[in-house]
Design an enzyme around this catalytic site. Sequence first.
Site, short mmCIF file in Angstrom:
data_model
loop_
_atom_site.label_atom_id
_atom_site.label_comp_id
_atom_site.label_asym_id
_atom_site.label_seq_id
_atom_site.Cartn_x
_atom_site.Cartn_y
_atom_site.Cartn_z
N ARG A 171 0.82 -1.21 0.00
CA ARG A 171 0.00 0.00 0.00
C ARG A 171 0.86 1.26 0.00
NH1 ARG A 171 -4.97 0.45 2.32
NH2 ARG A 171 -4.33 2.08 3.75
N ARG A 175 9.58 5.93 -3.15
CA ARG A 175 9.90 6.89 -4.22
C ARG A 175 11.34 7.33 -4.15
NH1 ARG A 175 5.44 10.24 -2.35
NH2 ARG A 175 3.56 9.33 -3.23
N ARG A 248 -8.55 -6.68 13.52
CA ARG A 248 -7.80 -5.88 14.46
C ARG A 248 -8.67 -4.70 14.80
NH1 ARG A 248 -4.10 -7.31 17.53
NH2 ARG A 248 -2.85 -5.40 17.40
N ARG A 279 0.29 5.52 16.62
CA ARG A 279 0.43 6.88 16.11
C ARG A 279 -0.34 7.87 16.95
NH1 ARG A 279 -2.30 5.28 10.27
NH2 ARG A 279 -4.07 4.18 11.16
N GLU A 299 -3.34 6.38 19.24
CA GLU A 299 -4.02 5.21 18.67
C GLU A 299 -3.33 3.92 19.12
OE1 GLU A 299 -4.92 5.58 14.49
OE2 GLU A 299 -4.75 3.43 14.18
N TYR A 347 -10.02 -4.89 3.44
CA TYR A 347 -9.28 -3.71 3.91
C TYR A 347 -9.49 -2.61 2.87
CZ TYR A 347 -5.06 -1.30 5.79
OH TYR A 347 -4.16 -0.42 6.34
N ASP A 349 -10.19 1.18 1.37
CA ASP A 349 -10.13 2.63 1.53
C ASP A 349 -11.51 3.20 1.21
OD1 ASP A 349 -7.46 2.84 2.29
OD2 ASP A 349 -6.76 2.83 0.22
N1 UDP Z 1 3.69 1.01 7.70
C1 UDP Z 1 4.91 0.93 8.34
N2 UDP Z 1 5.41 2.04 8.96
C2 UDP Z 1 4.75 3.22 8.97
C3 UDP Z 1 3.51 3.30 8.31
C4 UDP Z 1 3.00 2.18 7.69
O1 UDP Z 1 5.53 -0.11 8.36
O2 UDP Z 1 5.25 4.18 9.57
C5 UDP Z 1 3.16 -0.20 7.04
C6 UDP Z 1 2.55 -1.16 8.04
O3 UDP Z 1 2.83 -2.47 7.60
C7 UDP Z 1 1.08 -0.88 7.92
C8 UDP Z 1 0.93 -0.54 6.44
O4 UDP Z 1 2.15 0.10 6.11
O5 UDP Z 1 0.31 -1.99 8.30
C9 UDP Z 1 -0.24 0.36 6.13
O6 UDP Z 1 -0.19 1.45 7.00
P1 UDP Z 1 -1.16 2.69 7.00
O7 UDP Z 1 -0.76 3.52 8.13
O8 UDP Z 1 -1.18 3.28 5.64
O9 UDP Z 1 -2.55 2.00 7.26
P2 UDP Z 1 -3.92 2.67 7.67
O10 UDP Z 1 -4.15 2.19 9.05
O11 UDP Z 1 -3.73 4.15 7.62
O12 UDP Z 1 -4.91 2.13 6.70
#
Ligand code: UDP
Length: 366
Positions: A171, A175, A248, A279, A299, A347, A349
């Site tokens: 996901r 870059r 989860r 976070r 969170e 999952y 969006d």
């Molecule tokens: N991820 C990570 N470090 C970060 C942010 C994301 O390893 O700082 C990885 C992690 O495996 C996570 C996935 O990217 O499960 C998707 O994260 P994101 O925060 O985009 O998921 P959201 O909860 O926002 O859908």
Amino acid sequence: MKRYDYVLVGAGLYSGVIAYLAGKAGKSCLVLEKRPHIGGNVYCEEVEGIHVHKYGAHIFHTSNKKVWEFVNSLVEFNRYTNSPVANYKGEIYNLPFNMNTFSKMWGIRTPKEAEEIIARQRTEIEGEPKNLEEQAISLVGKDIYEKLIKGYTEKQWGRDCKDLPSFIIKRLPVRYTYDNNYFNDLYQGIPIGGYNVLVEKLFEGADIMTETDFLKDRDTYMKMGDKVIFTGPIDAYYEYCFGKLEYRTVHFETEVLDEDNHQGVAVMNYTDRETPYTRVIEHKHFEFGKQPKTVISKEFSVDWEEGMEPYYPVNDAKNQELYQKYVQKAQTEEKVIFGGRLGEYKYYDMDKVIESAFGMWDRIKA
Ligand code: UDP
């Protein structure tokens, strides 16, 4: 008893889109929502003049023009661009993984230098990556995996990265440019005035019953509509007859702080294993808020148990297999359609939920 064309169970985006399109087509809808409010997980609560994303940060992004035009026809969007930062034991890194991250991690300047380091670090992975750990190392190398991915992912999913599917990490963009935009999508933003404005427009013409649990009196509610669109958990609908799908869930500790700018960014990820939360969201930054106070939410990610809010489907092989059993049962239903993140155990969006609801409406409207 009043009868409707559609009984919509759950008042999130999926139901909202169906309610809106059905209304335009002259059909009647009854919405049954367990919570005391509509909007599902995009619902915001106003605190100190700030829209607090009560069920977690929602940033709208899409490359689907039809979806973008649809939501913009209901509410205007601001120019918010998600650029979260990662905090690893006090070291700050830009996300997603890009030249800013690489430069900070290795003290380098050019894409070529970054490519060389990552190429060297990925040699330990042989063949196709078999799990999230291997996928991550092969994408960004071992240093970034260890500081920015491993701890965060294991906290978020409560599982070892070796036991998680690789698609989760795909996901995230990687870059070789200095670009901190978390998403690759063409369009992005937050509804001006908050998500509730969007939600209210979606459900405008429908009859709504909040604090109403369809499953507690399904015989009555089933009779109230020609069709039932169920957006709750599909396994709950079938009383977990094949067993429970795993989710989860997240819980939030929200505080009002007497300062105007706490962390300088809407989303700060704590990527070490020791910090108990994943976070911290500072809500005002989604809307460039100028309020004198601020609201933050820590969170925490936890395993779901019955009675908790299910958030993320755990789409591993075991759960997918179980889900397929429910799908087979669902296919025999004449009156009930399952949709949305929980109904489809995906999952999703937000834009994908809307897309999916568009598709469903095209199928059922005939
Ligand atoms: N991820 C990570 N470090 C970060 C942010 C994301 O390893 O700082 C990885 C992690 O495996 C996570 C996935 O990217 O499960 C998707 O994260 P994101 O925060 O985009 O998921 P959201 O909860 O926002 O859908």
